[in-house]
Design an enzyme around this catalytic site. Structure first.
Site, PDB file in Angstrom:
ATOM      1  CD  GLU A  81      -2.813   1.124   2.441  1.00 36.65           C
ATOM      2  OE1 GLU A  81      -3.822   1.630   2.097  1.00 36.65           O
ATOM      3  OE2 GLU A  81      -2.485   0.802   3.370  1.00 36.65           O
ATOM      4  CB  ALA A 130      -0.138  -2.678  11.850  1.00 35.95           C
ATOM      5  CD  GLU A 172      -3.330  -2.313  10.661  1.00 33.83           C
ATOM      6  OE1 GLU A 172      -4.050  -2.561   9.606  1.00 33.83           O
ATOM      7  OE2 GLU A 172      -3.381  -1.170  10.956  1.00 33.83           O
TER       8      GLU A 172
END
Length: 827
Positions: free
Chosen positions: A122, A255, A291
């Site tokens: 990402e 994360a 997450e």
């Protein structure tokens, strides 16, 4: 190319960890409705050696062209194709050290340096590992095959399907096919992984480098419960057969929500019994919950374009606090949300250099120091505002309907608005559109007049503006009688000016009940503010409202719409304050003000802060107790170093006593470790720096290492400060260089040195991870440039002629510097 969509990828990679290279073969199945001659894929830093297209019964070579600037690979077919197309690309690449794409992570095992291979895709870095259509809307399924050394383990999104031995000490690992997902969610990691299984058997698992998995029991137990709770709360079962939590030694972010294989910084997953504090444990749970929420918000339902990224991050931010509140109701996490999310967002959004939550335009919307507080913090705060307007049950029903309707698909902002509107039968579209597509937020100026209130809204910024924007404001007014009884009126304000009737007998009123709304308030009548201050002193107001009242006041000071002295006078009403949220907010404001102002005003801030901090530490004590409330432990940690820095002798003496004992080998309680290290650095010199450097090298705990790095930013002595800056650039791992540097930006003894040091160290700083460089810029420039404003502006005028690095962060930092300069010059 919009008519072309990928259906499936087969990716085969052969990494060479010693040479830091890999070879690859990717086959892509695509579908197009229109005849196609040129297929454009994304590719970055890949060496393409062959491209082929399948024409039954054989593969045909095709021409190809790369464009490094546009990061594309174009395949030119021998003739036009339509329908289902299969292409195959042969290529090689480099395993980089950038913590982006396919990269190497290093760690020490005894005296050996070991390598772990990992990925971070990402926003747009999958193209560094395989040619692809690297956009969130281009969902496909994935088959992944890795050829690795036989002694290594590999992890990916799905369970292993097959392992086959190969010649030369190698093995082939094939993973099960993924569901339809975006390229940025693919993950693979290769190394000496060690696994820990959760209570749910095969579904949850934790992986870390060898010898470290034993510290994962706390995180894994919470993750198992969290996964089940998310399924129940969101109404859609988790669709993958397993959930891995992976501790990666070198990681640029906190994360990453790779579907079924979430990657974490080690300190956000591993709990060391002697070094991880209660604050650290809370942070582990918060990040896991965030997450986990992404497995639905982002992975199952994906933004149709990067401008809708807030649908991922805002929801995950907001939902995570709800998860924590469910499992740990005594932590008071919604007060932490106010401080960590809403307060951060209000401050960031009060600059001219702001952006809407839905950032318009372009293929890329980069998460950076400038945009993150808007996408994450403001977006989450707006969802809290909407939930307050609709009610918890209706909001949850709407979210469930949204996930059910768009699972395995892509969604835009309007899809969420329309779903919430259908479920609630309320005008959600107009409300959300105004907040999501418009940057900034309003200031409501209110006065009492003829039995009612007159309100006027305008955009709030720290610097003057002529912005005519209007927001649909979900207003709440709490009306108090003389005995402290109250009732709340709620309404939606869309006009620039509005009149609201007050209940008979209203003694005083407060706008924005429990700070649910994302706006500032200015009370134009001192009598109403004085009465609210009295209610705050008597704790008739909730802790959230006590925080809100003083924080809006301080925001007016930063905007030079109220004098500093009036704010300090107002804080007299908080002398008996004992709640975490208002005290933390006040301390943050006083610490910032003390760095901006000089002379008598700075001295008065110091005296006021010292008075508050003395009372806080008398309440918390210096030593933790086993069963003390979470808020007390966090407040002690928040106050101790601040008290020593403001000159409270007892705080300094208590810290030095424990620091000396720790250096001599005595244990140091995790809940006070950071504060004690910070005080030790504050009062130490070069010998203390040397001791910290040795401890940093030997410590196995990333949590302790981060505490040490924070302490490195606290030295008083100028020579030691410069030595700590050199040590940071020369010896601290790349993933953590930003930590002491950003702390230095709030060190009053370091600030006069930082601008010249920044210029001298520019090349090294620009080599940091882009997000980390931005953080350093944002920390160093606003205060480091004070008194040299013109010089700093001229420097960056020249800088931008040759570079485009950190442009948004630099522009924001220059504006923050101007805000501070204006505050300092105000009478």
């Amino acid at each position: 190319m919009k008519s072309v969509r990928p259906l499936h990828y087969f990716i085969r990679l052969v990494p060479d960890p010693e040479a830091l290279t890999f070879t690859g073969e990717t086959e892509i199945h695509l579908e197009t409705q229109d005849p196609l001659r040129d297929l454009i894929l994304h590719s970055l830093d890949l060496d393409i050696t062959a491209c082929r297209v399948f024409r039954d019964p054989a593969w045909e070579d095709c021409e190809y062209f790369t464009d490094p600037q546009r990061e594309t690979l174009t395949l030119r077919f021998p003739s036009e194709r339509s329908g289902t197309i299969r292409v195959r690309i042969i290529y090689g690449g480099r395993i980089n050290r950038k913590m982006a794409g396919f990269y190497r992570s290093t760690y020490r095992a005894g005296d050996q340096e070991k390598i772990l291979l990992s990925t971070q895709f990402e926003e747009s870095d999958a193209r560094r590992a395989f040619p692809c259509m690297d956009h969130p809307s281009m969902k496909a399924t994935f088959d992944l095959e890795l050829v690795i050394d036989e002694h290594l383990e590999a992890v990916s999104n799905m369970p292993v399907l097959e392992v086959s031995p190969l010649e030369g000490g190698k093995k082939r690992i094939l993973f099960q096919r993924t569901p339809r997902m975006s390229t940025y969610l693919l993950f693979f990691g290769v190394g000496e992984w060690e696994f820990l299984k959760g209570e749910e058997g095969e579904r949850t698992r934790l992986a870390a480098v060898r010898g470290m998995a034993r510290y994962g029991h706390f995180a894994l137990a919470f993750a198992s419960r969290c996964l089940s709770y998310c399924e129940e709360a969101l109404g859609v079962p988790y669709p993958l057969p397993k959930m891995d939590l992976l501790a990666v030694p070198d990681f640029a972010f906190g994360a990453m929500e790779n579907w079924g294989a979430i990657a974490f910084r080690e300190n956000l997953l591993l709990k060391f019994p002697d070094t991880t504090s209660r604050a650290g444990q809370e942070r582990i749970c918060e990040v896991i919950a965030h997450e986990m929420a992404h497995q639905w918000f982002g992975n199952l339902v994906t933004p149709a374009d990067w401008k809708y990224l807030w649908l991922n991050e805002s929801f995950a931010t907001f939902f995570a606090y709800g998860v924590l509140d469910h499992f740990f109701p005594d932590w008071g996490v919604w007060e932490h949300f106010i401080l960590e999310q809403t307060a951060t967002a209000l401050d960031r959004d009060a600059f001219w250099e702001t952006v809407p939550i839905e950032i318009p335009g372009g293929e890329h919307v980069v998460i950076n120091t400038s945009t993150a507080p808007i996408i994450y913090n403001k977006g989450g705060s707006i969802l809290r505002q909407v939930k307050g307007l609709l009610g918890e049950s209706v909001f949850q029903e709407g979210v469930r309907a949204f996930l059910e309707k768009f699972q395995y698909r892509c969604a835009a902002s309007s899809d969420l608005w329309e779903t919430l509107q259908e479920v609630s039968d309320r005008p959600v579209t107009g409300l959300m559109k105004g907040w999501i597509e418009t940057g900034g937020h309003p200031l409501l100026e209110v006065r009492r007049e003829e039995g009612g209130l007159v309100l006027r809204q305008r955009r709030f910024t720290f610097l003057p503006n002529e912005d005519e924007s209007l927001w649909p404001v979900p207003l709440s007014v709490r009306m108090f009688d003389e005995k402290g009884g109250s009732r709340v009126k709620r309404l939606l304000i869309r006009e620039r000016e509005a009149r609201i009737p007050l209940e008979p007998g209203t003694f005083c009123f407060k706008l924005n009940d429990h700070a649910e709304g994302f706006y500032r308030v200015r009370y134009l009548e001192s009598s109403n503010l004085d009465r609210l201050a009295s209610l705050a002193a008597r704790k008739v107001l909730s802790p959230t409202d006590r925080w809100n009242l003083q924080d809006d006041f301080y925001a007016l000071v930063k905007a030079c719409d109220a004098p500093l002295e009036s704010y300090l006078d107002f804080l007299v009403h908080y002398r008996e304050e004992n709640a975490y949220l208002p005290l933390s907010g006040i301390l943050s404001n006083l610490q910032e003000a003390a760095l901006v102002y000089a002379g008598e005003r700075q001295e008065r801030i110091r005296r006021q802060a010292e008075q508050i901090l003395r009372a806080v530490l008398q309440m918390t004590g210096f030593d933790p107790h086993k069963d003390e409330p979470q808020a007390r432990a966090l407040l002690r940690d928040r106050a101790w170093y601040a008290a020593a820095a403001f000159g409270l002798q007892e705080a300094e003496a208590q810290g030095l006593e424990r620091f000396s004992a720790w250096k001599a080998g005595e244990p140091l309680h995790p809940d006070i470790a950071r504060s004690v290290m910070e005080v030790g650095a504050l009062c130490g010199g070069r010998d203390t720096l040397t001791w910290f450097a040795d401890r940093l090298e030997k410590s196995p705990s990333e949590h302790e290492r981060l505490n040490i790095l924070t302490a490195l930013g606290r030295f008083r002595d100028p020579e030691t400060i410069l030595a700590a800056l050199r040590f940071t650039l020369d010896s601290v791992p790349d993933r953590n260089k930003f930590v002491p540097l950003t702390v230095m930006g709030r060190n009053p003894e370091a600030i006069p040195l930082l601008w010249d040091w920044y210029k001298e160290s520019l090349q090294a700083l620009e080599n940091l991870h882009p997000l980390h460089y931005e953080r350093v810029v944002a920390a160093l420039l606003p205060l480091g440039g004070l008194g040299r404003e013109e010089e700093v502006r001229e420097f960056f005028e020249e800088y931008f002629k040759n570079r485009d690095k950190a442009r948004a962060a630099i522009r924001l930092s220059l504006e923050r510097m101007e805000v501070y300069s204006r505050m300092r010059e105000a009478g």
